[in-house]
Motif scaffolding. Sequence first.
Motif: not given
Length: 585
Positions: A384-411
């Motif tokens: 339910h990624i659509e339930e998150t705020s734009q601010e948190l989505q921006g923070k997620l994007l920054a983390a992904i672009r910086s390179g994560l060790q974790a695999r990232f899946i959203v539904t």
Amino acid sequence: MNIEVADLQNALPIVMSTKGDRYDVILSRGGTSTLIRSHVSTPVVDIPVSGYDILRVLTLVKHSNSRVAIIGFPNICRGVAEVSSLLDFDIPIYSVEHAGEVRNALEQAFGHGAQIVLGDVVTVNTAEEMGYNGILITSGRESILEALAEVRRMYDVVNKAQENERLYELILGNHRTGVLAIDDQGEIQYANAAASALLGYDQSVIRGMKLSGIDPAWNKYIDDLNRMGASGEPVPSKRLQRRGMHIEMVAPAEQGELGFRYLVYMYPIEQSGVNPALASYEVTERIAAFTQVMGSSSVIRKVVSRAQELATGDSPVWIGGEAGTGKALLAQAIHSASSRRNEPLYMIPCHQLNDQELDALLFGNASYPGLLDKDFAGTVCLTHIEETSQELQGKLLAAIRSGLQARFIVTALLPIKQLLKKELLSPDLADIFNETSLYLPPLRERLEDIDDIARVLIANYNSRFGRQIVGIRRDVLEDQLMNKLWPGNIQQLKLVLEHMLSATVGHYIGMEEAEKGWLQLKETLRTEAARHTATLNLSGTWEEIEQRILLAILQKEGMNQSRTAQRLGINRSTLWRKLKNVLHY
């Protein structure tokens, strides 16, 4: 060397006494050594009766005018039979297994005319008590020397084994990894100090206890172990969060006579710096594979094929689809087919958490790291990624672009385009899923898969309730199942089928059982709806009615805001804002 004189039962108190002597090897002969061996774990060396010993005694009596018989345990009787045959000397042989049989054997021998009996101490002593002559078969010098040489060999073996045992015990006793040896019921056969400490018991009392009595969660783990151990499947590692440990279970191929079936290794989770929210969302049960995504239609096979391709990489994956289509199952399958299959998978329900909780869970704080920390190498799935705020989505994007060790899946429940149109998804975040998005089709677009899906659901139902239902009549499949739109998708199909199955008496779901199932389901839903509306006060303004509804459901859910938000279909942030006016905080 301690030397004691005793025979048969009189020998047992000596070797089993607690005088303080710890014997490495016991040396005895005949029936006495056999008896001792059955009562002690100490190695017992048997003084043999050699061919020379038998030859000597037979030479002594061969030309006697008295009739001779031999009475003894099988090892002596076999030797006598061989030697007497070589000497062409016919001698009656009476073999006994226990000392209690000697008197009866003597009566038989004397009844057949024997005047002298050959045998061991118990035979000779009993014969003399009965008034007959007995000749003791002794072990000569060469037999004694052979036995003493065997004692030395045995001592060397035992001593080396004891040294190894002390070494291994020292290693296990001082290792921080907990080690258990258990049987297939989970009874503890061995536990080292670390395992005892992790389970919260003293090492002196833990042996013989059952793991299920220590923590009921072990029941599931042991059932999985028995099932997968029998099938030869590898047993995945577990995490018993309540006791702060990772668990690995092993079924050794060779166990011999050691009395255990499985080894359990327990690795303590360092509590310092561990995010306390992780325990609620980690998937600890067996994770689904692609083979569990049922259906042979072209639409679902296309999705599965694409998902299998994405599983081999590390790129973030988007899974869209209506409620009940199996998005969580597909996310698990991607994880289990990836290079991270041995790492944890976290399913994070965004619709049950507010932004502050999600932020702490994903990014951590000064006290503990988050799931997206550089040291975490598992898979994080945000539902339910659509339930998150734009601010948190921006923070997620920054983390992904910086390179994560974790695999990232959203539904999400809606396709990316619709979420962008509704402004529920950040365009920048949506861009990273351009090449890695999947959409699970609703059940109404693959009705031909209902037959395959139903077979699996029936098999699961049979396993849970001990039934023997084997299928659905064709008219039921076509008229009652494949001509519906199924707005609730597979979850709704499962609910309907379970009601039909509960109404089925025979081996097949027929039209009568299907209609009963539909009626039962409608009645259940009607009763549930009535239960929720019976006491509802509809007077007052809309805000007042809403407040009463919020309070009623919050109370029914034990004041748990996450469950209340999920039941109402809103996120935690929305619920929190509405409750501010109700609860005045």
